[in-house]
Design a protein around this motif. Structure first.
Motif, PDB file in Angstrom:
ATOM      1  N   LEU A  74      31.588  -3.946 -46.546  1.00 18.62           N
ATOM      2  CA  LEU A  74      31.364  -2.418 -45.603  1.00 18.62           C
ATOM      3  C   LEU A  74      29.814  -2.856 -45.574  1.00 18.62           C
ATOM      4  CD1 LEU A  74      33.365   0.059 -45.525  1.00 18.62           C
ATOM      5  CD2 LEU A  74      32.934  -1.852 -43.208  1.00 18.62           C
ATOM      6  N   ALA A  75      29.177  -2.824 -46.921  1.00 12.47           N
ATOM      7  CA  ALA A  75      28.133  -3.046 -46.306  1.00 12.47           C
ATOM      8  C   ALA A  75      27.432  -4.227 -46.488  1.00 12.47           C
ATOM      9  CB  ALA A  75      27.521  -2.440 -48.750  1.00 12.47           C
ATOM     10  N   GLU A  76      28.045  -5.140 -46.554  1.00 12.13           N
ATOM     11  CA  GLU A  76      27.098  -6.816 -45.358  1.00 12.13           C
ATOM     12  C   GLU A  76      26.610  -6.773 -44.040  1.00 12.13           C
ATOM     13  OE1 GLU A  76      29.985  -9.671 -46.116  1.00 12.13           O
ATOM     14  OE2 GLU A  76      30.474  -9.182 -48.013  1.00 12.13           O
ATOM     15  N   LYS A  77      25.619  -7.118 -43.997  1.00 15.81           N
ATOM     16  CA  LYS A  77      24.752  -7.473 -42.334  1.00 15.81           C
ATOM     17  C   LYS A  77      25.709  -6.955 -41.726  1.00 15.81           C
ATOM     18  CE  LYS A  77      20.041  -8.535 -41.672  1.00 15.81           C
ATOM     19  NZ  LYS A  77      19.792  -7.257 -40.852  1.00 15.81           N
ATOM     20  N   ASP A  78      26.854  -8.190 -41.978  1.00 18.16           N
ATOM     21  CA  ASP A  78      27.516  -7.643 -40.033  1.00 18.16           C
ATOM     22  C   ASP A  78      28.420  -6.983 -39.805  1.00 18.16           C
ATOM     23  OD1 ASP A  78      28.948  -8.847 -42.323  1.00 18.16           O
ATOM     24  OD2 ASP A  78      30.602  -9.485 -40.921  1.00 18.16           O
ATOM     25  N   CYS A  79      28.362  -5.874 -40.447  1.00 17.15           N
ATOM     26  CA  CYS A  79      28.970  -4.571 -40.211  1.00 17.15           C
ATOM     27  C   CYS A  79      27.736  -3.698 -39.460  1.00 17.15           C
ATOM     28  CB  CYS A  79      29.597  -4.453 -41.742  1.00 17.15           C
ATOM     29  SG  CYS A  79      30.741  -5.145 -41.625  1.00 17.15           S
ATOM     30  N   GLU A  80      27.022  -4.540 -39.644  1.00 15.80           N
ATOM     31  CA  GLU A  80      25.808  -2.850 -39.110  1.00 15.80           C
ATOM     32  C   GLU A  80      26.022  -2.501 -37.752  1.00 15.80           C
ATOM     33  OE1 GLU A  80      21.557  -4.580 -40.283  1.00 15.80           O
ATOM     34  OE2 GLU A  80      22.508  -4.143 -42.241  1.00 15.80           O
ATOM     35  N   GLU A  81      26.255  -3.030 -36.931  1.00 22.52           N
ATOM     36  CA  GLU A  81      26.245  -2.664 -35.658  1.00 22.52           C
ATOM     37  C   GLU A  81      28.016  -2.054 -35.502  1.00 22.52           C
ATOM     38  OE1 GLU A  81      23.542  -2.533 -33.283  1.00 22.52           O
ATOM     39  OE2 GLU A  81      22.877  -3.443 -35.226  1.00 22.52           O
ATOM     40  N   GLY A  82      28.532  -2.356 -36.316  1.00 21.80           N
ATOM     41  CA  GLY A  82      30.363  -1.653 -36.001  1.00 21.80           C
ATOM     42  C   GLY A  82      31.071  -2.208 -36.836  1.00 21.80           C
ATOM     43  N   PHE A  83      31.962  -2.701 -36.800  1.00 24.12           N
ATOM     44  CA  PHE A  83      32.971  -3.124 -37.460  1.00 24.12           C
ATOM     45  C   PHE A  83      34.974  -2.673 -36.800  1.00 24.12           C
ATOM     46  CE2 PHE A  83      31.855   0.784 -40.764  1.00 24.12           C
ATOM     47  CZ  PHE A  83      32.954   1.144 -40.577  1.00 24.12           C
ATOM     48  N   ILE A  84      35.277  -3.395 -37.261  1.00 27.67           N
ATOM     49  CA  ILE A  84      37.085  -3.051 -37.248  1.00 27.67           C
ATOM     50  C   ILE A  84      37.650  -2.959 -38.156  1.00 27.67           C
ATOM     51  CG2 ILE A  84      39.204  -3.710 -35.461  1.00 27.67           C
ATOM     52  CD1 ILE A  84      36.793  -5.022 -33.642  1.00 27.67           C
ATOM     53  N   LEU A  85      38.159  -2.105 -38.049  1.00 24.85           N
ATOM     54  CA  LEU A  85      39.496  -1.996 -40.278  1.00 24.85           C
ATOM     55  C   LEU A  85      40.776  -2.423 -39.170  1.00 24.85           C
ATOM     56  CD1 LEU A  85      37.250   0.986 -41.763  1.00 24.85           C
ATOM     57  CD2 LEU A  85      37.200  -2.029 -42.498  1.00 24.85           C
TER      58      LEU A  85
END
Ligand code: AP5
Ligand code: ZN
Length: 210
Positions: free
Chosen positions: A72-83
């Motif tokens: 979650l700390a990675e850059k590509d999660c900044e705009e959102g994520f799907i767990l």
């Protein structure tokens, strides 16, 4: 948009997550996929997880919490994520809130995919996955096209005996996570039974854009 895709084994979390990745350009974080990659790479973590996964048991909260925190700390999660497949215990859900708090984020919506037990057994025993692309197929509902049969594999935990155990674990340890999120008014349920995969995606999109 920070989403949790929730549901029993075979409910369609991976299938739907891949559609949402295409539509919204945010990453899918599947703890199952991360663990399977660790097994394939024969890392110490993978070796530890393999035995539990093959029996349909959960890997320890400490291990998966650590994997998710790092991801979650990675850059590509900044705009959102799907767990997808996390959180799976109430302790994981509590830990997730703490991790997100530190990152100044929160879960916006939890989408529950509802499917009956009989349908789950049929879905899981008929699942095939592409080794090359990670695409998820079903021998009857979503047959592979343009795939070399040698590239398709069946997960070691996709046999009927292990699926029944995974369903038991889901009911005992994972279903209570829904109450945790219901108390936060974040749960939206989508019937995943016998509907077309695209119709389910559409129902999820409507919830997300509401
Ligand atoms: P994980 O990989 O997360 O497995 P799971 O939760 O059991 O879910 P699945 O991947 O089996 O199903 P899915 O909901 O993604 O369905 P899919 O889209 O593929 O976890 C595996 C193991 O890792 C766990 O048992 C545990 O040991 C460990 N683990 C992972 N996360 C953990 C955590 N947080 N804590 C502790 N341990 C953890 O679809 C299934 C099939 O149905 C496919 O064939 C598909 O084509 C078909 N299908 C999908 N939608 C439809 C539809 N609408 N109609 C007809 N067929 C459909
Ligand atoms: Zn999955």
């Amino acid at each position: 948009m920070n989403i949790v895709l929730f549901g029993a084994p075979g409910a369609g979390k991976g299938t739907q997550a891949k559609q949402l990745v295409k539509k919204y350009g945010i990453p899918q974080i599947s703890t199952g996929d991360i663990l399977r990659a660790a097994i394939a790479n024969k890392t110490p973590l993978g070796l530890q997880a393999k035995e539990l996964m093959d029996q349909g048991k959960l890997v320890s909260d400490e291990i998966v919490d650590g994997l998710v925190e790092k991801r979650l700390a990675e850059k590509d999660c900044e705009e959102g994520f799907i767990l997808d497949g996390f959180p799976r215990t109430v302790a994981q859900a509590q830990k997730l809130d703490k991790i997100l708090d530190r990152l100044g984020k929160k879960i916006d919506k939890v989408i529950e995919l509802r499917v009956s037990d009989e349908e789950i057994i049929e879905r899981i025993t008929g699942r095939r996955v592409s080794k090359k692309t990670g695409k998820i197929y079903h021998i009857k509902y979503n047959p592979p096209v343009d795939e070399n049969p040698e590239d398709l594999y069946q997960r070691p935990d996709d046999n009927e005996e292990t699926v029944r155990n995974r369903l038991k674990v889901y009911k005992e340890q994972t279903a209570p996570v829904l109450d945790f999120y219901k108390a936060q008014n974040k749960v939206y349920s989508v019937g995943g039974h016998k509907e077309k995969m695209e119709e389910i995606t559409q129902a999820i999109v409507e919830i997300l854009e509401k």
